[in-house]
Design a protein around this motif. Structure first.
Motif, mmCIF file in Angstrom:
data_model
loop_
_atom_site.group_PDB
_atom_site.id
_atom_site.type_symbol
_atom_site.label_atom_id
_atom_site.label_comp_id
_atom_site.label_asym_id
_atom_site.label_seq_id
_atom_site.Cartn_x
_atom_site.Cartn_y
_atom_site.Cartn_z
ATOM 1 N N LYS A 1 0.836 -1.215 0.000
ATOM 2 C CA LYS A 1 0.000 0.000 0.000
ATOM 3 C C LYS A 1 0.864 1.256 0.000
ATOM 4 O O LYS A 1 0.580 2.226 -0.715
ATOM 5 C CB LYS A 1 -0.940 -0.002 1.207
ATOM 6 C CG LYS A 1 -2.083 -0.972 1.083
ATOM 7 C CD LYS A 1 -2.933 -1.004 2.335
ATOM 8 C CE LYS A 1 -3.926 -2.158 2.256
ATOM 9 N NZ LYS A 1 -4.571 -2.424 3.533
ATOM 10 N N LYS A 2 1.947 1.243 0.799
ATOM 11 C CA LYS A 2 2.835 2.409 0.843
ATOM 12 C C LYS A 2 3.508 2.626 -0.518
ATOM 13 O O LYS A 2 3.624 3.759 -0.985
ATOM 14 C CB LYS A 2 3.872 2.263 1.949
ATOM 15 C CG LYS A 2 4.808 3.480 2.061
ATOM 16 C CD LYS A 2 5.513 3.519 3.370
ATOM 17 C CE LYS A 2 6.491 4.671 3.494
ATOM 18 N NZ LYS A 2 5.919 5.996 3.332
ATOM 19 N N LEU A 3 3.923 1.547 -1.153
ATOM 20 C CA LEU A 3 4.525 1.654 -2.487
ATOM 21 C C LEU A 3 3.526 2.245 -3.479
ATOM 22 O O LEU A 3 3.878 3.074 -4.313
ATOM 23 C CB LEU A 3 5.007 0.289 -2.977
ATOM 24 C CG LEU A 3 6.263 -0.254 -2.312
ATOM 25 C CD1 LEU A 3 6.402 -1.748 -2.573
ATOM 26 C CD2 LEU A 3 7.492 0.489 -2.817
ATOM 27 N N SER A 4 2.290 1.819 -3.352
ATOM 28 C CA SER A 4 1.237 2.323 -4.238
ATOM 29 C C SER A 4 1.002 3.808 -4.008
ATOM 30 O O SER A 4 0.894 4.583 -4.967
ATOM 31 C CB SER A 4 -0.059 1.535 -4.004
ATOM 32 O OG SER A 4 -1.086 2.043 -4.798
ATOM 33 N N LEU A 5 0.963 4.226 -2.741
ATOM 34 C CA LEU A 5 0.729 5.636 -2.417
ATOM 35 C C LEU A 5 1.924 6.516 -2.790
ATOM 36 O O LEU A 5 1.754 7.575 -3.390
ATOM 37 C CB LEU A 5 0.432 5.792 -0.920
ATOM 38 C CG LEU A 5 -0.912 5.274 -0.430
ATOM 39 C CD1 LEU A 5 -0.960 5.297 1.096
ATOM 40 C CD2 LEU A 5 -2.046 6.109 -1.010
ATOM 41 N N ASP A 6 3.120 6.075 -2.417
ATOM 42 C CA ASP A 6 4.314 6.897 -2.617
ATOM 43 C C ASP A 6 4.806 6.924 -4.065
ATOM 44 O O ASP A 6 5.317 7.939 -4.530
ATOM 45 C CB ASP A 6 5.465 6.396 -1.739
ATOM 46 C CG ASP A 6 5.231 6.651 -0.260
ATOM 47 O OD1 ASP A 6 4.143 7.132 0.110
ATOM 48 O OD2 ASP A 6 6.147 6.353 0.534
ATOM 49 N N HIS A 7 4.678 5.777 -4.745
ATOM 50 C CA HIS A 7 5.308 5.660 -6.064
ATOM 51 C C HIS A 7 4.341 5.282 -7.178
ATOM 52 O O HIS A 7 4.773 5.035 -8.303
ATOM 53 C CB HIS A 7 6.434 4.623 -6.012
ATOM 54 C CG HIS A 7 7.507 4.966 -5.033
ATOM 55 N ND1 HIS A 7 8.408 5.981 -5.241
ATOM 56 C CD2 HIS A 7 7.823 4.430 -3.824
ATOM 57 C CE1 HIS A 7 9.237 6.049 -4.213
ATOM 58 N NE2 HIS A 7 8.896 5.130 -3.341
ATOM 59 N N LYS A 8 3.069 5.166 -6.854
ATOM 60 C CA LYS A 8 2.055 4.788 -7.847
ATOM 61 C C LYS A 8 2.383 3.449 -8.497
ATOM 62 O O LYS A 8 2.224 3.261 -9.697
ATOM 63 C CB LYS A 8 1.899 5.865 -8.933
ATOM 64 C CG LYS A 8 1.708 7.275 -8.426
ATOM 65 C CD LYS A 8 0.413 7.437 -7.659
ATOM 66 C CE LYS A 8 0.188 8.876 -7.242
ATOM 67 N NZ LYS A 8 0.355 9.119 -5.832
ATOM 68 N N LEU A 9 2.881 2.502 -7.693
ATOM 69 C CA LEU A 9 3.224 1.177 -8.190
ATOM 70 C C LEU A 9 2.094 0.207 -7.887
ATOM 71 O O LEU A 9 1.506 0.246 -6.811
ATOM 72 C CB LEU A 9 4.508 0.662 -7.533
ATOM 73 C CG LEU A 9 5.782 1.444 -7.827
ATOM 74 C CD1 LEU A 9 6.939 0.876 -7.027
ATOM 75 C CD2 LEU A 9 6.098 1.402 -9.310
#
Length: 159
Positions: free
Chosen positions: A117-125
């Motif tokens: 989830k953090k990767l998705s929020l921070d880096h749009k991954l």
């Protein structure tokens, strides 16, 4: 897969070594004496055969030139095989998780889904938790993160 050698580059480098040797008015036998290498080693190098980098450097020194002078040639600067997008993304993912570790994100225990989830929020991954888990496990095996169990869920934190 067989041994690989860039025949075009090796031939060009060998020709340049030979040209410098001839310009210095030296015979291969002279380089044999100056380097301690076999005649065939030097001859093969001049003819474009594969060699060890150490031999190449020592021959340059014997000729009184810096190896970069011989290596200063036009080359097509691209990898032999392109890096697949999936491999590139995995490397970037690993580096981003490593940045989380360095930034203290794992001072608190985190699950793979939280990291995802953090990767998705921070880096749009858009990675699945299982892909993130594989990388977290590698960090745990490298003794960078520790793993604790909470039911059937792994939690990761800084050691």
């Amino acid at each position: 897969m067989g041994r690989y050698k860039n025949e075009i580059a090796l031939k060009f480098l060998g020709e340049r070594l030979k040209a410098y040797r001839l310009k210095a008015e030296l015979e291969i036998e002279d380089l044999v004496v100056m380097t301690g290498f076999a005649y065939n080693t030097i001859s093969n190098m001049e003819n474009g055969s594969e060699t060890y980098l150490s031999y190449f450097i020592e021959i340059c020194f014997a000729l009184g030139i810096h190896p970069k002078e011989i290596l200063d040639i036009e080359l097509d600067l691209k990898p032999r095989f392109p890096l697949p997008a999936s491999r590139l993304e995995k490397s970037r993912l690993t580096n981003r998780i490593n940045a989380f570790i360095e930034d203290g994100y794992f001072k608190v225990e985190r699950s793979a889904s939280e990291v995802t989830k953090k990767l998705s929020l921070d880096h749009k991954l858009a990675f699945e938790s299982k892909n993130v888990s594989v990388i977290l496990v590698r960090f745990a095996k490298s003794n960078i993160l520790k793993v604790t169990k909470n039911g059937n869920k792994n939690l990761y934190s800084i050691k």
